[in-house]
Design a protein around this motif. Structure first.
Motif, mmCIF file in Angstrom:
data_model
loop_
_atom_site.group_PDB
_atom_site.id
_atom_site.type_symbol
_atom_site.label_atom_id
_atom_site.label_comp_id
_atom_site.label_asym_id
_atom_site.label_seq_id
_atom_site.Cartn_x
_atom_site.Cartn_y
_atom_site.Cartn_z
ATOM 1 N N VAL A 242 0.834 -1.201 0.000
ATOM 2 C CA VAL A 242 0.000 0.000 0.000
ATOM 3 C C VAL A 242 0.873 1.255 0.000
ATOM 4 N N CYS A 243 2.017 1.207 0.651
ATOM 5 C CA CYS A 243 2.948 2.346 0.597
ATOM 6 C C CYS A 243 3.422 2.585 -0.835
ATOM 7 N N GLU A 244 3.682 1.504 -1.546
ATOM 8 C CA GLU A 244 4.094 1.650 -2.947
ATOM 9 C C GLU A 244 2.971 2.271 -3.773
ATOM 10 N N LYS A 245 1.737 1.821 -3.533
ATOM 11 C CA LYS A 245 0.585 2.384 -4.251
ATOM 12 C C LYS A 245 0.478 3.892 -4.018
ATOM 13 N N LEU A 246 0.796 4.322 -2.804
ATOM 14 C CA LEU A 246 0.654 5.731 -2.438
ATOM 15 C C LEU A 246 1.922 6.541 -2.709
ATOM 16 N N GLY A 247 2.944 5.884 -3.252
ATOM 17 C CA GLY A 247 4.191 6.595 -3.536
ATOM 18 C C GLY A 247 5.026 6.886 -2.307
ATOM 19 N N LYS A 248 4.736 6.193 -1.203
ATOM 20 C CA LYS A 248 5.500 6.396 0.041
ATOM 21 C C LYS A 248 6.681 5.415 0.051
ATOM 22 N N TYR A 249 7.604 5.614 -0.877
ATOM 23 C CA TYR A 249 8.680 4.645 -1.069
ATOM 24 C C TYR A 249 9.619 4.568 0.133
ATOM 25 N N ASP A 250 9.953 5.710 0.704
ATOM 26 C CA ASP A 250 10.873 5.702 1.848
ATOM 27 C C ASP A 250 10.258 4.972 3.041
ATOM 28 N N GLU A 251 8.976 5.204 3.268
ATOM 29 C CA GLU A 251 8.318 4.511 4.376
ATOM 30 C C GLU A 251 8.231 3.011 4.101
ATOM 31 N N ALA A 252 7.993 2.659 2.847
ATOM 32 C CA ALA A 252 7.959 1.239 2.487
ATOM 33 C C ALA A 252 9.309 0.582 2.776
ATOM 34 N N TYR A 278 14.668 0.346 -7.324
ATOM 35 C CA TYR A 278 14.735 0.624 -8.761
ATOM 36 C C TYR A 278 13.793 1.763 -9.142
ATOM 37 N N LEU A 279 12.622 1.790 -8.511
ATOM 38 C CA LEU A 279 11.697 2.896 -8.763
ATOM 39 C C LEU A 279 12.307 4.237 -8.357
ATOM 40 N N GLU A 544 -3.137 16.042 -13.153
ATOM 41 C CA GLU A 544 -2.222 14.989 -13.599
ATOM 42 C C GLU A 544 -2.368 14.677 -15.088
ATOM 43 N N VAL A 545 -3.168 15.462 -15.793
ATOM 44 C CA VAL A 545 -3.437 15.191 -17.204
ATOM 45 C C VAL A 545 -2.148 15.195 -18.025
ATOM 46 N N LEU A 546 -1.334 16.224 -17.874
ATOM 47 C CA LEU A 546 -0.117 16.325 -18.683
ATOM 48 C C LEU A 546 0.916 15.278 -18.272
ATOM 49 N N LEU A 547 0.971 14.968 -16.992
ATOM 50 C CA LEU A 547 1.898 13.936 -16.524
ATOM 51 C C LEU A 547 1.539 12.583 -17.133
ATOM 52 N N LYS A 548 0.258 12.257 -17.131
ATOM 53 C CA LYS A 548 -0.175 10.980 -17.703
ATOM 54 C C LYS A 548 -0.003 10.968 -19.220
ATOM 55 N N PHE A 573 1.527 22.712 -13.662
ATOM 56 C CA PHE A 573 0.852 22.099 -12.510
ATOM 57 C C PHE A 573 1.794 21.739 -11.367
ATOM 58 N N ASP A 574 3.103 21.933 -11.592
ATOM 59 C CA ASP A 574 4.084 21.523 -10.587
ATOM 60 C C ASP A 574 3.909 20.043 -10.248
ATOM 61 N N LYS A 575 3.642 19.235 -11.292
ATOM 62 C CA LYS A 575 3.364 17.815 -11.106
ATOM 63 C C LYS A 575 4.425 16.965 -11.784
ATOM 64 N N ILE A 576 5.096 16.147 -10.979
ATOM 65 C CA ILE A 576 6.030 15.140 -11.472
ATOM 66 C C ILE A 576 6.193 14.125 -10.350
ATOM 67 N N ASP A 577 6.510 12.888 -10.694
ATOM 68 C CA ASP A 577 6.776 11.877 -9.671
ATOM 69 C C ASP A 577 8.082 11.170 -10.018
ATOM 70 N N LEU A 578 8.474 10.234 -9.168
ATOM 71 C CA LEU A 578 9.759 9.562 -9.376
ATOM 72 C C LEU A 578 9.796 8.825 -10.710
ATOM 73 N N GLU A 579 8.700 8.146 -11.024
ATOM 74 C CA GLU A 579 8.642 7.434 -12.301
ATOM 75 C C GLU A 579 8.775 8.416 -13.458
ATOM 76 N N GLY A 580 8.067 9.539 -13.350
ATOM 77 C CA GLY A 580 8.128 10.551 -14.396
ATOM 78 C C GLY A 580 9.513 11.147 -14.551
ATOM 79 N N LEU A 581 10.190 11.396 -13.429
ATOM 80 C CA LEU A 581 11.552 11.934 -13.500
ATOM 81 C C LEU A 581 12.490 10.964 -14.208
ATOM 82 N N GLY A 582 12.321 9.671 -13.890
ATOM 83 C CA GLY A 582 13.148 8.667 -14.554
ATOM 84 C C GLY A 582 12.888 8.623 -16.048
#
Length: 599
Positions: A242-252, A278-279, A544-548, A573-582
């Motif tokens: 569930v942490c992975e689903k929520l993007g809480k990688y450090d907590e996971a 890896y993510l 999240e439209v442009l990110l997706k 939108f100031d929207k990016i995530d780890l997957e997007g950065l990669g």
């Protein structure tokens, strides 16, 4: 209050003495008994046990099997149930490597002339022994009492298209004090509940897709539980998921380290750690963790939830990482190791074909090599695998040929008709695709097939027939999707479209539907049609439209356009995530190192 809890199998398969090395892990049916004086069939099933919360009594537990074949209806046939005593992999098990089972007989049941109906087998004692922890739950095996007598009976398996008739475990739980689940969730933090109750509530929320609520429940359970409770290893596993689903990688990752302190042999957690690293872009640490999985070996049974993390699954993950690093030789090496460890695991074959295509090997040589991996006497199941492999690589003509060969072995298979339709759709042969989809008149694929029929008509600009097809699907459950398909039709007709929603929360329900459709159109439609279809994004309001959209372009190797949309997502939108950065980093590398495919 009596509560009836149902579970479907996490594993089920049949084994056959006449084909002792054949695996039937994805077959639609289970068989027991003897056939034609030479084939002895047995069936294996395993269910994930529920967490029974509150005080109560398990009054009865029944195994429900839907009879689809009964060869000797005039005779009473006796069958017996035994407890399996070791782990089995449904995609590798066969008669020759039948898992060990206990000599203690748990149940004998009789089948007479039943057909096209459920039979019920009382396995209350077996369930009790599992649930109490007396024995680990490795599943059960069903066999005929007299295996020298022709008495074949068949049931639907969990892989049947007829989802309503798959095997079930039905638990009659009489709960003395029933706590309202909704109230429980609302009162978290107010009323102190037992850790196991929080875990149960977390599971309910997870299954409902409410990951924030699941996270809160699992966190509470972890704070209160003790490591000697039976459910706690799975609690760690679920919390990480569930942490992975929520993007809480450090907590996971912190949860993994905590879990490994309690359970140092928990290989599954090390595998999950590798994927999380890896993510996060920590490639070499991920590789190190994967090699640790191989060195650790298989987890003990009570903490073993992911098959193959000590071998073939980890080798395949290493192959994926090296492929992303463009070290194709190393990727190929690990794919071969994965395939060697588990010849029935199809994912490495997908990777091998992908690598050979990227290396621009002759397509006929690639086909020959892929077929060789599956043996000499290919059957319908093998051709389905090959069809899926080449479909994934967008070799739709070849995939269509393999699906057609599969059809020679497997008659009237709706899944094959659907796959053939998708091949023709992506080849832009809309009429031929429609003719494949229209064969699907019922079953789990029916609604999807009607949507694809409508899409074929929309892309053929036959809007009248498209509307007729969409009107078939009038019901509240699929209204959002129908609205989007209507929207596409109107856009292509040049009609003025009013926004569906200008609120983020409401738009959430349409976002994935739109991008699922765009994912099809980017392959199935002409470029100018796809460009017009992007107007669907104007119907909703979501940050999240442009990110997706950027991720969609990246997936389909339009790296320049992906990079542009990632940049716009950040600026607007100031929207990016780890997957997007990669992806953004790799897209830039692709743009700098090679000519880029654009519209």
């Amino acid at each position: 209050m009596l509560e009836i809890i149902e579970r479907i199998p996490m594993k089920d398969t049949t084994i056959n003495s006449a084909m002792a090395y054949e695996n039937y892990g994805d077959y639609y049916a289970l068989f027991i008994g003897k056939y034609m004086n030479h084939s002895i069939y047995r069936s294996l099933l395993q269910f994930d046990l529920p967490t029974l919360s509150g005080h109560g009594l398990v009054e009865k537990v029944e195994l429900l099997l839907y009879v689809i074949r009964n060869d000797e209806t005039t005779d009473a046939k006796e069958f017996e149930v035994y407890r399996v005593t070791e782990i089995f992999d449904e995609n590798r098990v066969n008669y020759a490597n039948t898992p060990a089972f206990d000599k203690e007989l748990y149940k004998i049941f009789t089948i007479n002339d039943e057909i096209n109906t459920y039979i019920k087998v009382d396995i209350t004692k077996l369930f009790s022994d599992w649930y109490s922890g007396k024995y680990p739950n490795y599943g059960l095996i069903i066999k005929a009492v007299d295996e020298n007598k022709n008495n074949l009976v068949g049931f639907y398996s969990k892989d049947a298209q007829e989802a309503a008739f798959i095997p079930k475990l039905q638990i009659n739980f009489n709960q003395y004090m029933r706590i309202n689940k909704k109230k429980d969730v609302q009162n978290i933090g107010k009323d102190k509940l037992a850790p196991e109750k929080y875990y149960s509530l977390g599971n309910d929320s997870y299954e409902a897709g409410d990951y924030d609520e699941a996270y809160d429940c699992y966190k509470k359970s972890l704070e209160e539980c003790t490591s000697n409770e039976i459910y706690v290893p799975k609690l760690f596993f679920k919390m990480i998921m569930v942490c992975e689903k929520l993007g809480k990688y450090d907590e996971a990752l912190k949860t993994i380290e905590q879990g490994l302190k309690y359970y140092p042999n928990f290989t599954d957690l090390v595998f999950l750690r590798a994927n999380l690293l890896y993510l996060q872009g920590k490639t070499f640490l991920a590789i190190k963790s994967l090699h640790q999985c191989i060195n650790m070996g298989e987890s003990p049974p009570h903490i073993n939830f992911l098959a193959g993390v000590e071998s073939y699954r980890t080798f395949h993950t290493l192959s994926q990482i090296y492929y992303d690093l463009e070290d194709f030789d190393e990727a190929y090496h690990y794919s071969m190791m994965a395939l060697h460890k588990n010849p029935k695991y199809a994912a490495p074959l997908h990777m091998i074909v992908k690598i050979l295509i990227d290396k621009q090997r002759d397509i006929y040589d690639i086909k020959s090599k892929a077929e060789d991996f599956l043996g000499t006497d290919l059957d319908g199941k093998d051709y389905m695998i090959l069809g899926n492999v080449f479909f994934e690589q967008r070799k739709y003509t070849i995939a269509y040929e393999y699906f057609s060969k599969a059809e020679e072995f497997i008659n009237n298979n709706l899944k094959i008709s659907y796959h053939k339709g998708m091949c023709q759709l992506y080849l832009k042969e809309y009429d031929k695709a429609y003719n494949c989809f229209v064969k699907i008149k019922e079953g789990a694929l029916y609604e999807e097939a009607v949507y694809m029929e409508a899409l074929c008509k929309i892309l053929s600009l036959n809007m009248r027939n498209a509307v007729q097809l969409l009107n078939i699907l009038r019901n509240p459950e699929n209204n959002h999707r129908r609205m989007i398909y209507y929207g596409l039709k109107d856009i292509l007709e040049g009609k003025m479209m009013m926004p569906i929603s200008d609120k983020r929360k409401e738009s959430e329900g349409f976002l994935n539907i739109i991008f699922d459709l765009l994912d099809i159109l980017i392959k199935a439609a002409d470029p100018e049609i796809f460009e017009k279809s992007l107007q669907l994004l104007n119907l909703i309001e979501h940050d999240e439209v442009l990110l997706k959209l950027a991720k969609l372009y990246y997936k389909h190797r339009f790296y320049k356009m992906a990079y542009q949309e990632f940049t716009r997502s950040i600026k607007l939108f100031d929207k990016i995530d780890l997957e997007g950065l990669g992806m953004m980093k790799k897209a830039l590398e692709k743009m700098n190192n090679a000519s880029v495919e654009v519209f």
